[in-house]
Design an enzyme around this catalytic site. Sequence first.
Site, PDB file in Angstrom:
ATOM      1  N   HIS A 137       0.876  -1.181   0.000  1.00 42.79           N
ATOM      2  CA  HIS A 137       0.000   0.000   0.000  1.00 42.79           C
ATOM      3  C   HIS A 137       0.910   1.227   0.000  1.00 42.79           C
ATOM      4  O   HIS A 137       2.027   1.176   0.529  1.00 42.79           O
ATOM      5  CB  HIS A 137      -0.832  -0.063   1.281  1.00 42.79           C
ATOM      6  CG  HIS A 137      -1.874   0.994   1.450  1.00 42.79           C
ATOM      7  ND1 HIS A 137      -1.582   2.282   1.825  1.00 42.79           N
ATOM      8  CD2 HIS A 137      -3.228   0.945   1.322  1.00 42.79           C
ATOM      9  CE1 HIS A 137      -2.706   2.974   1.925  1.00 42.79           C
ATOM     10  NE2 HIS A 137      -3.714   2.197   1.624  1.00 42.79           N
ATOM     11  N   ASP A 214       3.368  -4.449   8.007  1.00 44.10           N
ATOM     12  CA  ASP A 214       2.135  -3.687   7.835  1.00 44.10           C
ATOM     13  C   ASP A 214       0.983  -4.662   8.050  1.00 44.10           C
ATOM     14  O   ASP A 214       0.693  -5.489   7.181  1.00 44.10           O
ATOM     15  CB  ASP A 214       2.117  -3.074   6.428  1.00 44.10           C
ATOM     16  CG  ASP A 214       0.779  -2.412   6.101  1.00 44.10           C
ATOM     17  OD1 ASP A 214      -0.193  -2.600   6.864  1.00 44.10           O
ATOM     18  OD2 ASP A 214       0.706  -1.721   5.073  1.00 44.10           O
ATOM     19  N   GLN A 217      -4.302  -5.057   7.014  1.00 44.37           N
ATOM     20  CA  GLN A 217      -5.338  -5.969   6.515  1.00 44.37           C
ATOM     21  C   GLN A 217      -5.378  -7.276   7.282  1.00 44.37           C
ATOM     22  O   GLN A 217      -6.364  -8.013   7.214  1.00 44.37           O
ATOM     23  CB  GLN A 217      -5.115  -6.268   5.022  1.00 44.37           C
ATOM     24  CG  GLN A 217      -5.352  -5.086   4.121  1.00 44.37           C
ATOM     25  CD  GLN A 217      -6.790  -4.576   4.167  1.00 44.37           C
ATOM     26  OE1 GLN A 217      -7.733  -5.300   4.488  1.00 44.37           O
ATOM     27  NE2 GLN A 217      -6.965  -3.307   3.860  1.00 44.37           N
ATOM     28  N   LYS A 240     -10.050  -0.895  10.698  1.00 49.11           N
ATOM     29  CA  LYS A 240     -10.196  -2.119   9.888  1.00 49.11           C
ATOM     30  C   LYS A 240     -10.459  -3.323  10.787  1.00 49.11           C
ATOM     31  O   LYS A 240     -10.545  -4.448  10.341  1.00 49.11           O
ATOM     32  CB  LYS A 240      -8.941  -2.329   9.052  1.00 49.11           C
ATOM     33  CG  LYS A 240      -8.739  -1.195   8.034  1.00 49.11           C
ATOM     34  CD  LYS A 240      -7.610  -1.466   7.093  1.00 49.11           C
ATOM     35  CE  LYS A 240      -7.121  -0.229   6.397  1.00 49.11           C
ATOM     36  NZ  LYS A 240      -7.923   0.160   5.233  1.00 49.11           N
ATOM     37  N   CYS A 378      -4.896   2.401  -3.551  1.00 54.08           N
ATOM     38  CA  CYS A 378      -3.662   2.940  -2.945  1.00 54.08           C
ATOM     39  C   CYS A 378      -2.495   1.989  -3.153  1.00 54.08           C
ATOM     40  O   CYS A 378      -1.645   1.816  -2.256  1.00 54.08           O
ATOM     41  CB  CYS A 378      -3.843   3.237  -1.457  1.00 54.08           C
ATOM     42  SG  CYS A 378      -5.007   4.546  -1.150  1.00 54.08           S
TER      43      CYS A 378
END
Length: 420
Positions: A137, A214, A217, A240, A378
């Site tokens: 991203h 990261d 998600q 999220k 993104c």
Amino acid sequence: MSRAAKETRIDRPGGTFDLERLRADFPILTQQVHGRPLVYLDNAATTQKPNAVIEALNHYYRTDNANIHRGVHTLSERATSAYEGARATVRQFINAASDKEIVFVRGTTEGVNLVASSWGRTNVRAGDEVLITTLEHHANIVPWQMLCAEVGATLRVVPITDSGELIMEEFERLLSERTRMVAVTQCSNAIGTVTPIERIIARAHAAGAVVLVDGAQAVAHVPVDVRALDCDFYAFSSHKLYGPTGIGVLYGKERLLEAMPPYQGGGDMIKTVTFEKTTYNDLPHKFEAGTPHIAGAIGLGAAIDYVNGLDRAAIGAHERDLLDRATRALLEIPGARVIGTARAKIGILSFTLDGAHPHDIGTVLDHEGVAIRTGHHCAMPLMQRLRLPATARASFACYNTRGDVDALILGIRKVREMFG
Ligand SMILES: Cc1ncc(COP(=O)(O)O)c(C=O)c1O
């Protein structure tokens, strides 16, 4: 016809749960959009919030609102205890060793920027390398690009296969004694790929590099244990994970955070200030300058409590079932193409349809009450690699139903008729 009514008892290989009851926890889902029952399939962008989270925010503002850490009065003590309690909840949720390792930030983006700026400027020099992947991203690309430009380091990128998996031989080849940082996503937001982060972390450490994961998600779909992973930094966003927007978490190993300079200066991050010299506060407060998003942190704590109350294995199996059902049905539609066919995926289905721009797909679906995402997600470099300007993306969460998948597929068939 009530979609969810048929799906009261969900019995998946991972376990059993009552989907109808779970959906009742999310008040937003009962509405109609364009005269159709809302089918919310934009969960990778942000998830909906359960009553428990909405109530926690409401309760805080109605009964406890005060600034934290600095007050001796009762409300301030209550607010401080709720805020710090949320930190302990996060620490347990990701199995960090200490509350000192949990820094509240605005979200994944700020977490990565904090590390790139504070750790990066201290540890990355001209000639060094930062290694990321094609799946990232923009939040895990641009801060590293900015750092590399500033210090004269080089950004290297692990390529992917056509199915969207990292080419691990290339990762091994790109990793060298020059690599200071490996910054990698655990799950691709654009095409759903789950990356082999355990292997990446082990190999990066063997090469002497530090690893940032990261987890934006991943955190809602995969149990995260930062100590088992042995990652150095882990960033995620509350919104999220069924929590409020504007709050997120940066986990960092205490030893690393201790050695890093503050990211921002201001109130709360100091011990003493004179015009000549400032001494900084202890972890994690050194990285939390100014009044934080107190209500947000409390809301995130409530979201984690909510998730902890779910049968996560059963939810995981349910989301997998929705992804498989949607993928199979999509492939039966002439001209439909699934983008991202990695062996390991979370519930994200990116796709294109011959003759229809993804934005047209999104608009037609919206008129059917179905909310999906369209665009580059993104992840423009990933789109370039896939030679696509954009995709349409449906992404699943715990409250989605097989009926939602059927509504999505019906909607795409309608697009097919209009544009075919
Ligand atoms: C993989 C990934 N990383 C980072 C981000 C940025 O998260 P935020 O906008 O909450 O900071 C997102 C958001 O979509 C994401 O999906």
